[in-house]
Motif scaffolding. Structure first.
Motif, mmCIF file in Angstrom:
data_model
loop_
_atom_site.group_PDB
_atom_site.id
_atom_site.type_symbol
_atom_site.label_atom_id
_atom_site.label_comp_id
_atom_site.label_asym_id
_atom_site.label_seq_id
_atom_site.Cartn_x
_atom_site.Cartn_y
_atom_site.Cartn_z
ATOM 1 N N VAL A 105 0.812 -0.887 0.183
ATOM 2 C CA VAL A 105 0.236 0.059 0.423
ATOM 3 C C VAL A 105 1.304 1.271 0.129
ATOM 4 C CG1 VAL A 105 -1.625 1.256 1.602
ATOM 5 C CG2 VAL A 105 -2.249 -0.757 1.247
ATOM 6 N N VAL A 106 2.375 1.002 1.068
ATOM 7 C CA VAL A 106 2.847 2.617 1.060
ATOM 8 C C VAL A 106 3.342 2.355 -0.622
ATOM 9 C CG1 VAL A 106 5.221 2.931 1.232
ATOM 10 C CG2 VAL A 106 3.909 2.291 3.197
ATOM 11 N N HIS A 107 3.804 1.410 -1.361
ATOM 12 C CA HIS A 107 4.462 1.685 -2.853
ATOM 13 C C HIS A 107 3.411 2.483 -3.435
ATOM 14 C CE1 HIS A 107 7.262 0.712 -5.614
ATOM 15 N NE2 HIS A 107 6.432 0.639 -6.612
ATOM 16 N N TRP A 108 1.946 1.905 -3.387
ATOM 17 C CA TRP A 108 0.562 2.766 -4.365
ATOM 18 C C TRP A 108 0.730 3.811 -3.808
ATOM 19 C CZ3 TRP A 108 -4.073 -1.164 -3.493
ATOM 20 C CH2 TRP A 108 -3.233 -1.912 -3.815
ATOM 21 N N VAL A 109 1.050 4.668 -2.916
ATOM 22 C CA VAL A 109 0.503 5.987 -2.585
ATOM 23 C C VAL A 109 1.893 6.900 -2.706
ATOM 24 C CG1 VAL A 109 -0.222 7.370 -0.684
ATOM 25 C CG2 VAL A 109 -1.600 4.947 -1.581
ATOM 26 N N TRP A 110 3.257 6.295 -1.446
ATOM 27 C CA TRP A 110 4.194 7.168 -1.452
ATOM 28 C C TRP A 110 5.399 7.176 -2.286
ATOM 29 C CZ3 TRP A 110 3.111 5.951 5.240
ATOM 30 C CH2 TRP A 110 2.277 7.244 5.393
ATOM 31 N N ASN A 111 4.827 5.991 -3.016
ATOM 32 C CA ASN A 111 6.231 6.093 -3.195
ATOM 33 C C ASN A 111 6.570 7.022 -5.224
ATOM 34 O OD1 ASN A 111 9.007 4.308 -4.113
ATOM 35 N ND2 ASN A 111 8.403 3.670 -6.031
ATOM 36 N N GLY A 112 5.603 7.503 -4.969
ATOM 37 C CA GLY A 112 5.882 8.377 -6.514
ATOM 38 C C GLY A 112 5.505 8.130 -7.672
ATOM 39 N N ASP A 113 5.615 6.687 -7.976
ATOM 40 C CA ASP A 113 5.174 6.246 -8.646
ATOM 41 C C ASP A 113 4.219 5.094 -8.675
ATOM 42 O OD1 ASP A 113 6.942 4.201 -7.706
ATOM 43 O OD2 ASP A 113 6.740 2.575 -9.836
ATOM 44 N N GLY A 114 3.573 4.821 -7.943
ATOM 45 C CA GLY A 114 2.794 3.876 -7.200
ATOM 46 C C GLY A 114 1.652 4.666 -8.149
ATOM 47 N N TRP A 115 0.542 3.433 -8.486
ATOM 48 C CA TRP A 115 -0.331 4.120 -9.525
ATOM 49 C C TRP A 115 -1.542 4.592 -8.843
ATOM 50 C CZ3 TRP A 115 -5.702 2.372 -8.216
ATOM 51 C CH2 TRP A 115 -5.731 1.246 -7.605
ATOM 52 N N LEU A 116 -1.991 5.098 -7.711
ATOM 53 C CA LEU A 116 -2.594 6.048 -6.986
ATOM 54 C C LEU A 116 -1.883 6.740 -6.846
ATOM 55 C CD1 LEU A 116 -4.152 3.796 -4.035
ATOM 56 C CD2 LEU A 116 -5.493 4.468 -5.843
ATOM 57 N N ALA A 117 -0.422 7.308 -6.636
ATOM 58 C CA ALA A 117 0.327 8.507 -6.215
ATOM 59 C C ALA A 117 0.158 8.913 -7.945
ATOM 60 C CB ALA A 117 1.592 9.048 -6.456
ATOM 61 N N GLN A 118 -0.255 8.537 -9.371
ATOM 62 C CA GLN A 118 0.377 8.336 -10.256
ATOM 63 C C GLN A 118 -1.272 9.208 -10.505
ATOM 64 O OE1 GLN A 118 2.887 8.966 -12.420
ATOM 65 N NE2 GLN A 118 4.180 8.597 -11.117
ATOM 66 N N LYS A 119 -2.081 8.832 -9.565
ATOM 67 C CA LYS A 119 -3.829 9.426 -10.054
ATOM 68 C C LYS A 119 -4.177 10.345 -9.433
ATOM 69 C CE LYS A 119 -6.327 5.029 -11.241
ATOM 70 N NZ LYS A 119 -7.489 5.311 -11.889
ATOM 71 N N GLY A 120 -3.203 11.208 -8.355
ATOM 72 C CA GLY A 120 -3.371 12.154 -7.920
ATOM 73 C C GLY A 120 -3.651 12.055 -6.590
ATOM 74 N N PHE A 121 -4.186 11.204 -5.907
ATOM 75 C CA PHE A 121 -4.207 10.250 -4.534
ATOM 76 C C PHE A 121 -3.633 11.414 -3.650
ATOM 77 C CE2 PHE A 121 -4.148 7.265 -0.685
ATOM 78 C CZ PHE A 121 -5.838 7.446 -0.443
ATOM 79 N N ILE A 122 -4.391 12.117 -2.600
ATOM 80 C CA ILE A 122 -3.972 12.600 -1.095
ATOM 81 C C ILE A 122 -3.862 11.858 0.035
ATOM 82 C CG2 ILE A 122 -3.562 14.263 -0.342
ATOM 83 C CD1 ILE A 122 -4.593 16.046 -2.700
#
Length: 448
Positions: free
Chosen positions: A168-185
């Protein structure tokens, strides 16, 4: 004397004519900034580590005296296992490079970190993230308290710290995570930390079933009071203090003015959550309940964690107030409707308030929030993240708990539960010598 004066003048002249050469190995504005940021992150990491003392006291205070040793042992091992597993595997899965947004692939044992820039030394970044990992895991402890086998809890802790949480950390906080790429805050983890812990706690408590005596034959609810509300209060205040490392520390920078805003929004939300929970319990039950009010403070803290850097102080008040008011209603729902026995209210504090706080970013974010003219796009992204993380944790949690149950069993025997897990699981009592014998009393009074 003359030679010494000549040498000093020569050094000064070199410094004037060739400053880069004279001070090539000395501090620079950039190195000073990194040093300040590193110290800041480490201090905040120490505060987050202190939160484990808060969790221990809250869980012990809200449960019965006969299970205190078990509570303390679980929290101690959660921290220790969390540190080791996040060093061995968790950090790599969370932050180990670009893998298409799902999972990291390098950095096991903190090796092979070339090309990864964390802004501060990698060990400092690891330390801060590791104490976060242990926080997510320890949330489960309270919800499954007083009836889970110690070894079963240990096994689940290994899985959540080594795999469920890091992904889950990778999805959100890694920068390239798929949720981070969607703009999830999710700035500091309403979903990444508290959602992971809350949803895992839900499936664990549901599969375990209620404690003996919690529900009558006709479904009536029987309160099982905790043994020390003073410990619960102290634990809550320690958690509140630790949150000032949790949220402002997530800037990873002590040289940004954002830490003042984040500290302010954190304080206001916690305060509003306290008041909101007190009002609801006073109106609903006729008395201001301390236990639910303490959880209201924690609910306000969880609620603001996602948006603490994105909302205004007024927005933080609203988020905290609503989180606090949701808390006792959620506790009543799981207790009375869903029949999920959660001794400390962890599911409601971390799962439900974390869910609301994450969605609230889409409403209250100054930049892009619905209430600030941003439309529904950010809210939709927030909802996507909440659903994805909940589904991941519920599915993986169900599988892991089920496998544990089939292999070694999840729950202690009825006899052990009635006697208390302290004796059954650990062979000792937390308050073995607390009561004085009558002979001791007479001796103290001077009687024979």
């Amino acid at each position: 004397m003359h030679r010494r004066l000549t040498m000093i003048l020569a050094l000064l002249l070199i410094g004037v004519l060739f400053p880069a050469a004279a001070f090539a190995d000395g501090p620079t504005p950039e190195s000073n900034a990194v040093a300040i940021d590193t110290v800041w992150v480490l201090i905040c990491g120490y505060l987050v580590f202190l939160m484990h003392a808060g969790f221990s006291l809250v869980e012990a205070g809200f449960t019965r005296a006969k299970n205190t040793v078990n509570i303390m042992m679980k929290n101690l091992l959660t921290v220790s296992l969390g540190m080791i597993l996040f060093f061995v595997v968790g950090f790599a899965l969370a932050f180990g490079g670009d893998t298409g947004g799902f999972i990291g692939i390098k950095g096991f044992f903190l090796g092979n970190l070339e090309g990864l820039d964390f802004g501060i030394p990698s060990l400092g970044f690891w330390f801060f993230q590791a104490v976060f990992c242990a926080t997510a895991a320890t949330i489960v402890s309270g919800a499954v308290a007083e009836r889970i086998k110690f070894i079963a809890y240990i096994i689940f802790t290994i899985v959540i710290t080594a795999f469920i949480y890091p992904v889950v950390v990778h999805w959100v906080w890694n920068g390239d995570g798929w949720l981070a790429q969607k703009g999830f805050i999710d700035f500091a983890g309403s979903t990444v930390v508290h959602g992971v812990g809350g949803w895992s706690a839900l499936v664990g408590a549901w599969l375990l079933g209620a404690r003996i005596g919690k529900y009558g034959k006709n479904g009536e609810i029987r309160a099982i009071p905790g043994h020390n509300i003073a410990l619960g209060t102290l634990g809550t205040l320690l958690l509140w203090l630790g949150w000032f490392g949790f949220n402002p520390g997530s800037t990873l920078s002590g040289t940004t003015g954002d830490i003042a805003l984040i500290a302010t929004t954190t304080m206001l939300a916690a305060s509003a959550g306290t008041v909101g929970a007190m009002i609801v319990t006073w109106v609903r039950y006729g008395k201001p309940d301390l236990g639910l009010t303490l959880n209201g403070a924690l609910g306000g803290l969880v609620g603001i964690t996602a948006g603490c850097a994105a909302v205004s102080p007024a927005g933080a008040l609203a988020i905290g107030l609503i989180s606090g008011m949701l808390l006792p209603l959620s506790v009543a729902f799981f207790d009375r409707v869903a029949k999920v026995d959660d001794p400390v209210g962890a599911i409601s504090v971390h799962g439900i308030c974390g869910l609301f706080g994450t969605l609230a970013v889409g409403l209250f974010a100054v930049d892009g929030g619905l209430f600030y003219g941003g439309g529904f796009s950010q809210l939709a992204v927030q909802a996507t993240g909440v659903v994805a993380v909940a589904a991941w944790c519920l599915a993986l949690g169900f599988i892991v708990f089920k496998v544990i149950d089939l292999v070694i069993g999840l729950r202690v025997s009825a006899e052990e539960e009635m006697e208390g897990l302290d004796l059954g699981e650990h062979g000792m009592e937390a308050y073995g010598d607390f009561m004085m014998r009558s002979g001791d009393v007479t001796g103290l009074m001077g009687f024979k």
